[in-house]
Design a protein around this motif. Structure first.
Motif, mmCIF file in Angstrom:
data_model
loop_
_atom_site.group_PDB
_atom_site.id
_atom_site.type_symbol
_atom_site.label_atom_id
_atom_site.label_comp_id
_atom_site.label_asym_id
_atom_site.label_seq_id
_atom_site.Cartn_x
_atom_site.Cartn_y
_atom_site.Cartn_z
ATOM 1 N N GLU A 4 11.858 -0.289 4.414
ATOM 2 C CA GLU A 4 11.362 0.925 5.071
ATOM 3 C C GLU A 4 11.549 0.835 6.577
ATOM 4 O O GLU A 4 11.972 1.806 7.210
ATOM 5 C CB GLU A 4 9.897 1.154 4.725
ATOM 6 N N ALA A 5 11.260 -0.324 7.167
ATOM 7 C CA ALA A 5 11.431 -0.509 8.605
ATOM 8 C C ALA A 5 12.904 -0.366 8.987
ATOM 9 O O ALA A 5 13.241 0.275 9.986
ATOM 10 C CB ALA A 5 10.902 -1.883 9.023
ATOM 11 N N THR A 14 9.113 -6.012 12.704
ATOM 12 C CA THR A 14 8.667 -6.849 11.591
ATOM 13 C C THR A 14 7.184 -7.208 11.726
ATOM 14 O O THR A 14 6.451 -7.146 10.737
ATOM 15 C CB THR A 14 9.508 -8.113 11.472
ATOM 16 N N ASN A 65 -1.030 -1.746 3.731
ATOM 17 C CA ASN A 65 -0.345 -1.106 4.851
ATOM 18 C C ASN A 65 0.805 -0.217 4.386
ATOM 19 O O ASN A 65 1.134 0.761 5.047
ATOM 20 C CB ASN A 65 0.173 -2.148 5.840
ATOM 21 N N MET A 66 1.407 -0.555 3.238
ATOM 22 C CA MET A 66 2.496 0.266 2.719
ATOM 23 C C MET A 66 2.023 1.685 2.419
ATOM 24 O O MET A 66 2.792 2.633 2.522
ATOM 25 C CB MET A 66 3.052 -0.346 1.417
ATOM 26 N N MET A 81 -0.684 -6.471 3.479
ATOM 27 C CA MET A 81 0.623 -5.884 3.592
ATOM 28 C C MET A 81 0.799 -4.765 2.568
ATOM 29 O O MET A 81 1.365 -3.732 2.867
ATOM 30 C CB MET A 81 1.712 -6.945 3.401
ATOM 31 N N LYS A 117 -2.769 4.765 9.111
ATOM 32 C CA LYS A 117 -2.862 3.513 9.889
ATOM 33 C C LYS A 117 -4.296 3.223 10.308
ATOM 34 O O LYS A 117 -4.561 2.689 11.375
ATOM 35 C CB LYS A 117 -1.945 3.547 11.126
ATOM 36 N N VAL A 167 8.675 -3.338 2.425
ATOM 37 C CA VAL A 167 8.221 -3.087 3.791
ATOM 38 C C VAL A 167 9.381 -3.218 4.779
ATOM 39 O O VAL A 167 9.571 -2.362 5.650
ATOM 40 C CB VAL A 167 7.064 -4.048 4.155
ATOM 41 N N SER A 215 4.760 -5.613 13.164
ATOM 42 C CA SER A 215 3.860 -4.482 12.934
ATOM 43 C C SER A 215 3.680 -4.200 11.452
ATOM 44 O O SER A 215 2.706 -3.559 11.053
ATOM 45 C CB SER A 215 4.375 -3.237 13.659
ATOM 46 N N ARG A 216 4.583 -4.688 10.642
ATOM 47 C CA ARG A 216 4.493 -4.438 9.207
ATOM 48 C C ARG A 216 4.038 -5.666 8.419
ATOM 49 O O ARG A 216 3.510 -5.530 7.338
ATOM 50 C CB ARG A 216 5.837 -3.970 8.681
#
Length: 127
Positions: A98-99, A122, A4-5, A1, A10, A95, A124-125
């Motif tokens: 940001e979403a 949620t 990913n931030m 996670m 991606k 995360v 996807s992150r």
């Protein structure tokens, strides 16, 4: 996670600039944690967690903070959160924030989502 931030492409990879940004976030969270770990026990209490999150700009209810304590702190008479869990909570909040901001284009603090949009946003992150 955490990767990913800062994985802007991606691709599942992080370049040196992304790593540097991640390292800065971790150091900021560590410094904030140490600021509220006033007794230098290596953990922060519910009240200290509430204050730290507030300093980060989160206006969260006492019930939500208690949920975090229940989920991330060892069960005891006086549960307290250790640094690794604090960083995990901070990462998840970052995360999700940001979403949320991506959907809150009017910056009103409210969004309307279908269940599928919520799950997609949620998952996807977080996964």
């Amino acid at each position: 996670m955490m990767m990913n931030m800062f994985d802007k492409t991606k691709s599942g990879r992080m370049d040196v600039y992304g790593f540097s940004a991640l390292w800065k976030f971790i150091q900021q969270w560590k410094n904030l944690f140490q600021q509220y770990d006033r007794d230098h026990s290596g953990s922060i209490s519910y009240t200290e967690l509430q204050q730290a999150l507030s300093q980060m700009g989160y206006n969260l209810s006492p019930q939500f903070t208690q949920l975090l304590v229940s989920r991330y702190c060892p069960r005891s008479a006086n549960p307290a959160m250790q640094l690794d869990r604090f960083i995990q909570v901070c990462t998840q909040l970052q995360v999700l924030t940001e979403a949320f901001r991506e959907k809150d284009t009017a910056v009103q603090g409210n969004i309307r989502l279908s269940f599928e949009d919520f799950v997609t946003m949620t998952a996807s992150r977080m996964l």
